[in-house]
Enzyme design. Structure first.
Site, PDB file in Angstrom:
ATOM      1  N   GLU A 172     -11.841 -13.937   8.234  1.00 58.24           N
ATOM      2  CA  GLU A 172     -11.931 -13.646   6.795  1.00 58.24           C
ATOM      3  C   GLU A 172     -13.377 -13.780   6.344  1.00 58.24           C
ATOM      4  OE1 GLU A 172     -11.657 -12.166   3.737  1.00 58.24           O
ATOM      5  OE2 GLU A 172      -9.566 -12.455   4.355  1.00 58.24           O
TER       6      GLU A 172
ATOM      7  N   ASP B 156     -17.328  -9.778  10.641  1.00 60.69           N
ATOM      8  CA  ASP B 156     -16.588  -8.561  10.970  1.00 60.69           C
ATOM      9  C   ASP B 156     -15.700  -8.788  12.196  1.00 60.69           C
ATOM     10  OD1 ASP B 156     -15.757  -5.995  11.551  1.00 60.69           O
ATOM     11  OD2 ASP B 156     -17.747  -5.107  11.521  1.00 60.69           O
TER      12      ASP B 156
ATOM     13  N   ASP C 147      -7.709  -4.076   3.146  1.00 61.89           N
ATOM     14  CA  ASP C 147      -8.296  -3.265   2.094  1.00 61.89           C
ATOM     15  C   ASP C 147      -7.978  -1.796   2.391  1.00 61.89           C
ATOM     16  OD1 ASP C 147      -9.987  -1.869   0.305  1.00 61.89           O
ATOM     17  OD2 ASP C 147     -11.469  -3.473   0.355  1.00 61.89           O
TER      18      ASP C 147
ATOM     19  N   LYS D  86      -9.806   5.843  -1.760  1.00 64.93           N
ATOM     20  CA  LYS D  86     -10.398   7.157  -2.013  1.00 64.93           C
ATOM     21  C   LYS D  86     -10.705   7.858  -0.697  1.00 64.93           C
ATOM     22  CE  LYS D  86     -12.429   5.600  -6.369  1.00 64.93           C
ATOM     23  NZ  LYS D  86     -13.678   5.386  -7.144  1.00 64.93           N
TER      24      LYS D  86
ATOM     25  N   ASP E  84       1.224  -1.845   1.633  1.00 64.32           N
ATOM     26  CA  ASP E  84       2.014  -1.227   0.576  1.00 64.32           C
ATOM     27  C   ASP E  84       1.413   0.102   0.142  1.00 64.32           C
ATOM     28  OD1 ASP E  84      -0.142  -2.948  -0.416  1.00 64.32           O
ATOM     29  OD2 ASP E  84       0.473  -2.225  -2.383  1.00 64.32           O
TER      30      ASP E  84
ATOM     31  N   THR F 244       3.269 -13.093   1.130  1.00 64.45           N
ATOM     32  CA  THR F 244       1.935 -13.428   0.649  1.00 64.45           C
ATOM     33  C   THR F 244       1.860 -13.101  -0.842  1.00 64.45           C
ATOM     34  OG1 THR F 244       0.941 -11.240   1.009  1.00 64.45           O
ATOM     35  CG2 THR F 244       0.970 -12.758   2.894  1.00 64.45           C
ATOM     36  N   ARG F 245       0.854 -13.648  -1.468  1.00 63.88           N
ATOM     37  CA  ARG F 245       0.687 -13.365  -2.895  1.00 63.88           C
ATOM     38  C   ARG F 245       0.394 -11.890  -3.133  1.00 63.88           C
ATOM     39  NH1 ARG F 245      -3.653 -17.854  -4.344  1.00 63.88           N
ATOM     40  NH2 ARG F 245      -4.097 -17.500  -2.134  1.00 63.88           N
ATOM     41  N   TYR F 246      -0.346 -11.269  -2.222  1.00 61.03           N
ATOM     42  CA  TYR F 246      -0.641  -9.855  -2.396  1.00 61.03           C
ATOM     43  C   TYR F 246       0.640  -9.037  -2.279  1.00 61.03           C
ATOM     44  CZ  TYR F 246      -2.816  -5.308  -2.102  1.00 61.03           C
ATOM     45  OH  TYR F 246      -3.168  -4.009  -2.360  1.00 61.03           O
TER      46      TYR F 246
END
Length: 233
Positions: A89, A116, A138, A142, A174, A212-214
């Site tokens: 992370e 990374d 992430d 776009k 998602d 998870t919260r996300y």
């Protein structure tokens, strides 16, 4: 700037070193005291036996790329004490949350990397991992940003190299376009096979999944998660 940071910048890293809220005193102290003890050092050669990285007796190894606040990483480490977990992370606030959880819950079988994940995959010995998790990465939504998505032909080759035969690459998202993107890229990687046999195999969260919260936010906003498992053959 360290050699690792220079390589991170040269490669056009998919993750940046970003920080949100200022770190509290206790969080900053853990960065100075706990992180150096847990952080994997890529300036030294990887050991042939990854057990030497851990202070606890472990017999297999998993990698979680982009663990966010660390909810899944900490849960899995507590549920599987004989497994050594490496969590990646680069975002400082996420790392701070994980360090707090490791410290407060005295979890001995986690090691960390704050740069990374592609660099770490290059460093690891081949065939060393039983599983790689990439959970709600992430999405770079776009079209012009798609090239920054972690799932790419190059990174899938790195994952395949690090996985042992029969090891798994798990992906959750998602974002429908990223799910389709991942399926298309994995189909082009002959060493990985999608394990799904019926719709619930990707619509229903994996057994033991803590959430998870996300993920909770995505569900509140009516986005449907997908849970994919690919096995190295």
């Amino acid at each position: 700037m360290s050699d690792i940071d220079q390589e991170h910048r040269r490669r056009g890293a998919l993750y940046g070193r970003r920080k949100g809220k200022p770190l509290r005193a206790g969080q900053a102290e853990r960065f100075d005291t706990l992180l150096p003890r847990l952080k994997i050092d890529l300036t030294t050669p990887a050991p042939d036996d990854l057990r030497t990285l851990f202070g606890a007796p472990v017999d297999e190894f998993r990698l979680e790329i982009g663990f966010g606040g660390g909810e899944h990483l900490l849960h899995e480490a507590e549920q599987n004490p004989k497994t050594g977990f490496i969590g990646v992370e680069p975002f400082l606030n996420g790392m701070a949350k994980a360090l707090a959880g490791i410290d407060e819950r005295k979890i001995p079988n986690i090691r960390l990397f704050d740069n990374d994940a592609a660099l770490l995959l290059d460093w690891l010995p081949p065939g060393c991992l039983s599983r790689v998790d990439l959970l709600y990465p992430d999405p770079w939504p776009k079209k012009r940003q798609f090239k920054r998505r972690f799932v790419s032909p190059e990174n899938l080759k790195k994952i395949v190299r690090a996985l042992k035969s029969g090891g798994e690459f798990r992906f959750a998202s998602d974002i429908e376009s990223y799910v389709e993107w991942t399926l298309a890229h994995v189909r082009a990687q002959p060493a990985l096979q999608w394990t799904a046999e019926k719709a619930d195999d990707w619509r229903v969260a994996w057994a033991g999944w803590p959430g998870t919260r996300y993920e909770a936010k995505a569900i509140r906003e009516t986005r449907t998660p997908a849970y994919l498992i690919f096995r190295k053959i």
